[in-house]
Enzyme design. Structure first.
Site, PDB file in Angstrom:
ATOM      1  N   ASP A   1       0.910  -1.178   0.102  1.00  0.00           N
ATOM      2  CA  ASP A   1       0.011  -0.037  -0.201  1.00  0.00           C
ATOM      3  C   ASP A   1       1.054   1.052  -0.050  1.00  0.00           C
ATOM      4  OD1 ASP A   1      -2.301  -1.682   0.303  1.00  0.00           O
ATOM      5  OD2 ASP A   1      -2.543  -1.109   2.259  1.00  0.00           O
TER       6      ASP A   1
ATOM      7  N   TYR B   1       2.311   2.097  -3.204  1.00  0.00           N
ATOM      8  CA  TYR B   1       1.145   2.385  -4.391  1.00  0.00           C
ATOM      9  C   TYR B   1       0.948   3.851  -4.011  1.00  0.00           C
ATOM     10  CZ  TYR B   1      -3.422   2.549  -6.372  1.00  0.00           C
ATOM     11  OH  TYR B   1      -4.364   2.807  -7.187  1.00  0.00           O
ATOM     12  N   ASP B   2       0.757   4.343  -2.587  1.00  0.00           N
ATOM     13  CA  ASP B   2       0.504   5.774  -2.264  1.00  0.00           C
ATOM     14  C   ASP B   2       1.492   6.719  -2.472  1.00  0.00           C
ATOM     15  OD1 ASP B   2      -1.949   4.615  -1.268  1.00  0.00           O
ATOM     16  OD2 ASP B   2      -1.001   4.679   0.805  1.00  0.00           O
TER      17      ASP B   2
ATOM     18  N   SER C   1     -33.452 -10.987 -15.354  1.00  0.00           N
ATOM     19  CA  SER C   1     -33.109 -11.664 -13.927  1.00  0.00           C
ATOM     20  C   SER C   1     -32.729 -13.061 -14.339  1.00  0.00           C
ATOM     21  CB  SER C   1     -34.274 -11.421 -13.149  1.00  0.00           C
ATOM     22  OG  SER C   1     -34.086 -12.038 -12.089  1.00  0.00           O
ATOM     23  N   LEU C   2     -32.783 -14.057 -13.328  1.00  0.00           N
ATOM     24  CA  LEU C   2     -32.442 -15.408 -13.664  1.00  0.00           C
ATOM     25  C   LEU C   2     -33.771 -16.028 -13.017  1.00  0.00           C
ATOM     26  CD1 LEU C   2     -28.716 -15.791 -12.654  1.00  0.00           C
ATOM     27  CD2 LEU C   2     -29.787 -16.081 -14.976  1.00  0.00           C
TER      28      LEU C   2
ATOM     29  N   GLU D   1     -21.274 -21.265 -12.320  1.00  0.00           N
ATOM     30  CA  GLU D   1     -20.409 -19.822 -11.723  1.00  0.00           C
ATOM     31  C   GLU D   1     -20.958 -19.423 -10.312  1.00  0.00           C
ATOM     32  OE1 GLU D   1     -21.259 -16.957 -14.493  1.00  0.00           O
ATOM     33  OE2 GLU D   1     -19.771 -17.460 -16.038  1.00  0.00           O
TER      34      GLU D   1
ATOM     35  N   LYS E   1     -23.164 -17.184  -7.996  1.00  0.00           N
ATOM     36  CA  LYS E   1     -24.045 -16.122  -8.154  1.00  0.00           C
ATOM     37  C   LYS E   1     -23.741 -15.003  -7.087  1.00  0.00           C
ATOM     38  CE  LYS E   1     -29.114 -15.325  -8.385  1.00  0.00           C
ATOM     39  NZ  LYS E   1     -29.057 -14.081  -7.628  1.00  0.00           N
TER      40      LYS E   1
ATOM     41  N   ASP F   1     -23.714 -11.802  -5.013  1.00  0.00           N
ATOM     42  CA  ASP F   1     -24.955 -11.172  -4.357  1.00  0.00           C
ATOM     43  C   ASP F   1     -24.595 -10.033  -4.347  1.00  0.00           C
ATOM     44  OD1 ASP F   1     -27.568 -10.681  -3.155  1.00  0.00           O
ATOM     45  OD2 ASP F   1     -26.859 -11.653  -1.171  1.00  0.00           O
TER      46      ASP F   1
ATOM     47  N   ARG G   1     -29.788  -1.973 -13.111  1.00  0.00           N
ATOM     48  CA  ARG G   1     -30.622  -2.471 -13.846  1.00  0.00           C
ATOM     49  C   ARG G   1     -31.943  -1.897 -13.822  1.00  0.00           C
ATOM     50  NH1 ARG G   1     -31.645  -8.820 -12.752  1.00  0.00           N
ATOM     51  NH2 ARG G   1     -32.662  -8.047 -10.841  1.00  0.00           N
TER      52      ARG G   1
ATOM     53  N   TYR H   1     -19.524 -10.690 -15.609  1.00  0.00           N
ATOM     54  CA  TYR H   1     -19.999 -12.078 -15.899  1.00  0.00           C
ATOM     55  C   TYR H   1     -21.073 -12.374 -17.212  1.00  0.00           C
ATOM     56  CZ  TYR H   1     -23.892 -10.568 -12.907  1.00  0.00           C
ATOM     57  OH  TYR H   1     -24.990  -9.792 -12.568  1.00  0.00           O
TER      58      TYR H   1
ATOM     59  N   LYS I   1     -25.209 -22.352 -16.571  1.00  0.00           N
ATOM     60  CA  LYS I   1     -25.136 -21.746 -17.973  1.00  0.00           C
ATOM     61  C   LYS I   1     -24.955 -22.634 -19.004  1.00  0.00           C
ATOM     62  CE  LYS I   1     -24.047 -16.727 -16.297  1.00  0.00           C
ATOM     63  NZ  LYS I   1     -23.112 -15.962 -16.338  1.00  0.00           N
TER      64      LYS I   1
ATOM     65  N   LYS J   1     -30.071 -21.592  -5.846  1.00  0.00           N
ATOM     66  CA  LYS J   1     -29.974 -20.789  -4.600  1.00  0.00           C
ATOM     67  C   LYS J   1     -29.532 -21.666  -3.413  1.00  0.00           C
ATOM     68  CE  LYS J   1     -32.056 -16.400  -4.718  1.00  0.00           C
ATOM     69  NZ  LYS J   1     -31.746 -15.156  -4.200  1.00  0.00           N
TER      70      LYS J   1
ATOM     71  N   CYS K   1     -26.656   5.473  32.378  1.00  0.00           N
ATOM     72  CA  CYS K   1     -25.411   4.653  31.634  1.00  0.00           C
ATOM     73  C   CYS K   1     -25.128   3.462  32.832  1.00  0.00           C
ATOM     74  CB  CYS K   1     -24.493   5.737  31.504  1.00  0.00           C
ATOM     75  SG  CYS K   1     -22.650   5.175  30.885  1.00  0.00           S
TER      76      CYS K   1
ATOM     77  N   CYS L   1     -21.030   4.653  34.068  1.00  0.00           N
ATOM     78  CA  CYS L   1     -20.977   5.677  35.023  1.00  0.00           C
ATOM     79  C   CYS L   1     -22.218   6.137  35.933  1.00  0.00           C
ATOM     80  CB  CYS L   1     -20.510   7.176  34.362  1.00  0.00           C
ATOM     81  SG  CYS L   1     -21.765   7.620  33.108  1.00  0.00           S
TER      82      CYS L   1
ATOM     83  N   CYS M   1     -25.200   8.069  26.419  1.00  0.00           N
ATOM     84  CA  CYS M   1     -24.742   8.544  27.990  1.00  0.00           C
ATOM     85  C   CYS M   1     -24.464  10.132  27.639  1.00  0.00           C
ATOM     86  CB  CYS M   1     -23.830   7.785  28.528  1.00  0.00           C
ATOM     87  SG  CYS M   1     -22.936   8.416  29.924  1.00  0.00           S
TER      88      CYS M   1
ATOM     89  N   CYS N   1     -17.779  10.536  31.178  1.00  0.00           N
ATOM     90  CA  CYS N   1     -18.160   9.096  31.334  1.00  0.00           C
ATOM     91  C   CYS N   1     -16.831   8.170  31.001  1.00  0.00           C
ATOM     92  CB  CYS N   1     -19.067   8.543  30.328  1.00  0.00           C
ATOM     93  SG  CYS N   1     -19.539   6.674  30.147  1.00  0.00           S
TER      94      CYS N   1
HETATM   95  P1  AMP Z   1     -31.832 -12.043  -8.571  1.00  0.00           P
HETATM   96  O1  AMP Z   1     -31.356 -10.875  -8.602  1.00  0.00           O
HETATM   97  O2  AMP Z   1     -31.913 -12.882  -7.176  1.00  0.00           O
HETATM   98  O3  AMP Z   1     -33.171 -12.058  -9.178  1.00  0.00           O
HETATM   99  O4  AMP Z   1     -30.876 -12.984  -9.360  1.00  0.00           O
HETATM  100  C1  AMP Z   1     -30.643 -12.663 -10.773  1.00  0.00           C
HETATM  101  C2  AMP Z   1     -29.404 -11.714 -10.699  1.00  0.00           C
HETATM  102  O5  AMP Z   1     -28.522 -12.542 -10.386  1.00  0.00           O
HETATM  103  C3  AMP Z   1     -28.983 -11.269 -12.246  1.00  0.00           C
HETATM  104  O6  AMP Z   1     -29.624 -10.192 -12.887  1.00  0.00           O
HETATM  105  C4  AMP Z   1     -27.646 -11.015 -12.101  1.00  0.00           C
HETATM  106  O7  AMP Z   1     -27.744  -9.636 -11.510  1.00  0.00           O
HETATM  107  C5  AMP Z   1     -26.981 -11.649 -10.760  1.00  0.00           C
HETATM  108  N1  AMP Z   1     -26.024 -12.534 -10.990  1.00  0.00           N
HETATM  109  C6  AMP Z   1     -25.159 -12.736 -10.176  1.00  0.00           C
HETATM  110  N2  AMP Z   1     -24.120 -13.743 -10.482  1.00  0.00           N
HETATM  111  C7  AMP Z   1     -24.421 -14.073 -11.857  1.00  0.00           C
HETATM  112  C8  AMP Z   1     -23.708 -14.901 -12.784  1.00  0.00           C
HETATM  113  N3  AMP Z   1     -22.692 -15.329 -12.437  1.00  0.00           N
HETATM  114  N4  AMP Z   1     -24.345 -14.971 -13.991  1.00  0.00           N
HETATM  115  C9  AMP Z   1     -25.509 -14.205 -14.293  1.00  0.00           C
HETATM  116  N5  AMP Z   1     -26.160 -13.582 -13.389  1.00  0.00           N
HETATM  117  C10 AMP Z   1     -25.762 -13.111 -12.166  1.00  0.00           C
HETATM  118 ZN    ZN Z   2     -21.558   6.948  30.834  1.00  0.00          ZN
END
Ligand code: AMP
Ligand code: ZN
Length: 687
Positions: free
Chosen positions: A36, A39-40, A85-86, A114, A116, A118, A137, A225, A289, A313, A407, A410, A425, A430
């Site tokens: 770091d 880099y800095d 979506s999926l 792959e 998923k 979050d 989206r 992805y 996929k 899921k 508190c 104290c 508090c 304190c």
């Molecule tokens: P959900 O948000 O639960 O409806 O799940 C669908 C979303 O999963 C997609 O629209 C993507 O944004 C997301 N997602 C996460 N990882 C992947 C992946 N490896 N391939 C495709 N979609 C993905």
């Molecule tokens: Zn206190």
């Protein structure tokens, strides 16, 4: 390479490339080659050159990720084709049905499994291989233009490799890192705000910030992805496309499996579940996929998602345990936080014995009682949280929790500030608050007094040796050495503390401002404020801060960021107007500490190394930062790389031949640590 300071444009171009290369090594390849600090140094050198030569500023320089004033709202962006979506499955049986459906229509394909991710899905558009637009989206057809915020994410390449198609659109997921989420929530709670429920919410909230500066403070990252609407044709398989994404500069998932049969798919899904806590991102499942893209048109899509992919899921990980008691902790700003003390239980790889309940409202809302059986989860895979109580298991012996009126440390009065969820508090003396305040005062981004750990501070407060953070500066070194900390004399560590305290006296204004711990004044806000003021005492009656507040009255409430800055401006003025704030300033004057706004350049005007460029390299016996400070204090200029202006190359062990070779060519003297120390402390001249 002979880029030198005599050719600033060439040096700047080189620095931009070099920093981009290190970002890529870190985010895309996950194998950083510098630390770091180094880099800095590169980054700071670039900033300095850009300030000196604005005419050569590259709009895609890594320093230009944050730009412009807060905006009023987001423009709409139409997605072509829509961002889908999926379809989801929750069992292997449902996946088998999916497989049967696919096999009815096509044959001779492979699956790819792959993670998923979050997070929040994002579409990135490049023109001329430069990032021109990032959009959420939204409803799938129309999303928000969040380019300014996405530019602040270091994992997002601003410029792509030369062989990337032009124009290009790709799709992926922005997410918040685990420890970043934990830190953000800690800050939110400190400020008396409701914490984010999980990293995904925190991430979505960050992308929707109207001020890119706020977004830039949020630890966001990226995984790409999917193909976007343009520039992604011409790949026979999805996996080839992902490999190309990586070459062009995008971070992609570090894990995927190619599978011929459903048994292999199931094995991959199980393997991934076992790995779920090892990724930089949180995952909530697997995506299966079809790899061969020629089948995509044949299979088509439903209203919800493509028919060539399915999400699987994972069940959320949770554990049942019992709330044995609820204790109340007192934080730095006096906030009282209820904490559930749990029957220790294992969850997602660690044993958990306590979980924060955040605030009294939350305990009431969730109806969590002492003695309750509860479901424990990990928010963001890191922070243990109680999901819910299990009322069916109540015996009648459970007790409803009540927030103490006084508190717990104290015994002082508590109060609830309007508009906040927190109860505080209000006793400024304190001891619990004091200890946490000193901890903040000594923390890394504040005065960086590392040898002062939590237990030492608790001992100092308990013994009455410090009654205020500034008392650290009048601590008696012998008394400190004699202090008993968990059964041991503090001893030699005392010298480390006094040394760090001496160094702290000359830290710049923003570090001190942050150290005071004024609500809403984080590292960045402190820097912004310090940039407009020369001395700490100038804050007392600052016209700049009063202007920020006055301007806000004109602009109205919808500008969230201005609200934050105004909050900070108000808090700073209130602090210095308070009795304590006045005493703090007076005390600083007494102690002879006058933190100043950081000089544009490190130019101590006297000292043995005045004006001499120094480069540190190789393995040294002390941290590089420490040497850098010593060199700067001696008037030297610490550089990131050897240039014609470098006087000394300080070489530790294992130095690469190219470095010393270059130094020799440019006439730079190569010295070792011992020689550096001699230079820093020249022998006194005998009279
Ligand atoms: P959900 O948000 O639960 O409806 O799940 C669908 C979303 O999963 C997609 O629209 C993507 O944004 C997301 N997602 C996460 N990882 C992947 C992946 N490896 N391939 C495709 N979609 C993905
Ligand atoms: Zn206190």
């Amino acid at each position: 390479m002979t880029t030198t300071d005599s050719d600033p444009k060439a040096r700047m171009d080189w620095l931009v490339k070099e920093i981009n290369r290190h970002d890529r090594l870190y985010y895309v390849e996950a194998r950083p080659v510098i630390g770091d600090r180094d880099y800095d140094l590169l980054y700071e050198e670039l900033l300095r050159l850009e300030r000196e030569h604005p005419e050569f500023l590259d709009p895609d320089s890594p320093t230009q990720r944050v730009s412009g004033a807060p905006i009023d709202g987001f423009e709409q962006v139409r997605h072509e084709p829509p961002m889908q979506s999926l379809d989801k499955t929750h069992s292997k049986g449902e996946l088998t049905d999916f497989d049967a459906m696919v096999r009815k229509e096509v044959e001779g394909f492979t699956y790819l499994v792959e993670p998923k991710v979050d997070g929040v899905s994002i579409s990135l558009r490049y023109e001329g291989r430069r990032l021109v637009r990032a959009a959420t989206r939204g409803n799938g057809t129309v999303g928000d233009d969040v380019t300014r915020n996405v530019r602040t994410i270091r994992a997002v390449p601003l410029v792509l490799a030369a062989d990337a198609p032009d124009p290009l659109e790709v799709r992926g997921e922005v997410y918040m890192t685990r420890d970043g989420f934990a830190k953000l929530n800690a800050r939110e709670e400190e400020a008396g705000r409701e914490p984010f429920a999980n990293p995904r919410n925190a991430c979505a909230g960050s992308l929707k910030q109207l001020d890119a500066k706020v977004a830039a403070e949020r630890p966001l990252d990226l995984v790409v992805y999917n193909a976007g609407g343009i520039g992604c044709d011409g790949f026979a398989t999805h996996s080839e496309m992902i490999a190309a994404f990586r070459r062009w500069g995008f971070p992609v998932s570090p894990w995927s499996r190619s599978c011929r049969t459903m048994d292999e798919v199931f094995a991959a899904i199980d393997e991934l579940e076992g790995l779920r806590h090892t990724f930089r991102f949180e995952i909530d499942g697997a995506v299966v996929k079809i790899d061969e893209r020629r089948f995509y048109d044949i299979l088509g899509a439903t209203a919800h998602g493509p028919r060539w992919a399915r999400a699987y899921k994972y069940a959320p990980e949770r554990a049942e345990t019992v709330v044995e008691s609820i204790t109340v902790q007192v934080g730095r700003t006096g906030i009282l936080t209820p904490v559930a003390e749990l029957r220790p239980t294992e969850l997602a790889g660690s044993v958990i014995a306590r979980a924060t309940l955040h605030n009294a409202d939350q305990v009431a809302r969730q109806d969590i009682r002492v003695g309750d059986h509860v479901w424990l989860v990990k928010a963001g895979d890191v922070i243990p949280a109680i999901e819910s109580s299990i009322p069916e298991k109540r015996t009648g012996a459970e007790r409803v929790f009540e927030m103490p009126r006084a508190c717990p440390v104290c015994g002082g009065e508590t109060a609830r500030t309007e508009g906040e969820v927190a109860i505080r508090c209000v006793n400024p003396a304190c001891p619990a608050q004091l200890a946490r305040r000193i901890e903040h005062f000594a923390s890394r981004n504040a005065l960086d007094i590392r040898a002062l750990g939590e237990t030492v501070i608790d001992a100092l407060v308990e013994k009455g040796m410090v009654g205020d953070p500034l008392d650290l500066f009048t601590l008696d070194a012998d008394a400190l050495a004699a202090l008993e900390v968990s059964g041991h004399r503090f001893g030699k560590n005392a010298t480390t503390v006094t040394g760090a305290l001496t160094a702290a006296r000359s830290l710049p204004l923003h570090r001190w401002l942050f150290a005071i711990g004024i609500p809403n004044v984080g590292v960045t806000v402190a820097k912004d404020i310090a940039a407009e003021h020369a001395h700490l005492s100038d804050l007392e009656d600052s016209a700049v801060l009063r202007n920020v507040i006055a301007n806000d009255a004109l602009k109205g409430k919808e500008r969230k960021i201005l609200e934050i800055k105004v909050e900070a401006a108000r808090a700073v003025l209130a602090f210095f107007a308070s009795d304590y704030g006045r005493r703090f300033l007076a005390r600083m004057a007494e102690l002879g500490i006058d933190p100043e706004a950081e000089r544009q350049e490190a130019v101590a005007t006297s000292g043995p190394l005045v004006g001499l460029g120094c480069v540190l390299t190789g393995t040294l016996s002390r941290p590089r930062g420490e040497y850098a400070k010593l060199i700067e204090a001696a008037g030297g200029i610490v550089q990131g790389a050897v240039t014609s202006k470098t006087r000394y190359l300080i070489a530790g062990a294992n130095v690469g031949a190219t470095k010393t070779e270059k130094a020799r060519k440019l006439g730079t003297e190569v010295i070792d640590e011992a020689r550096l120390l001699e230079l820093l402390n020249p022998p006194a001249i005998e009279p």
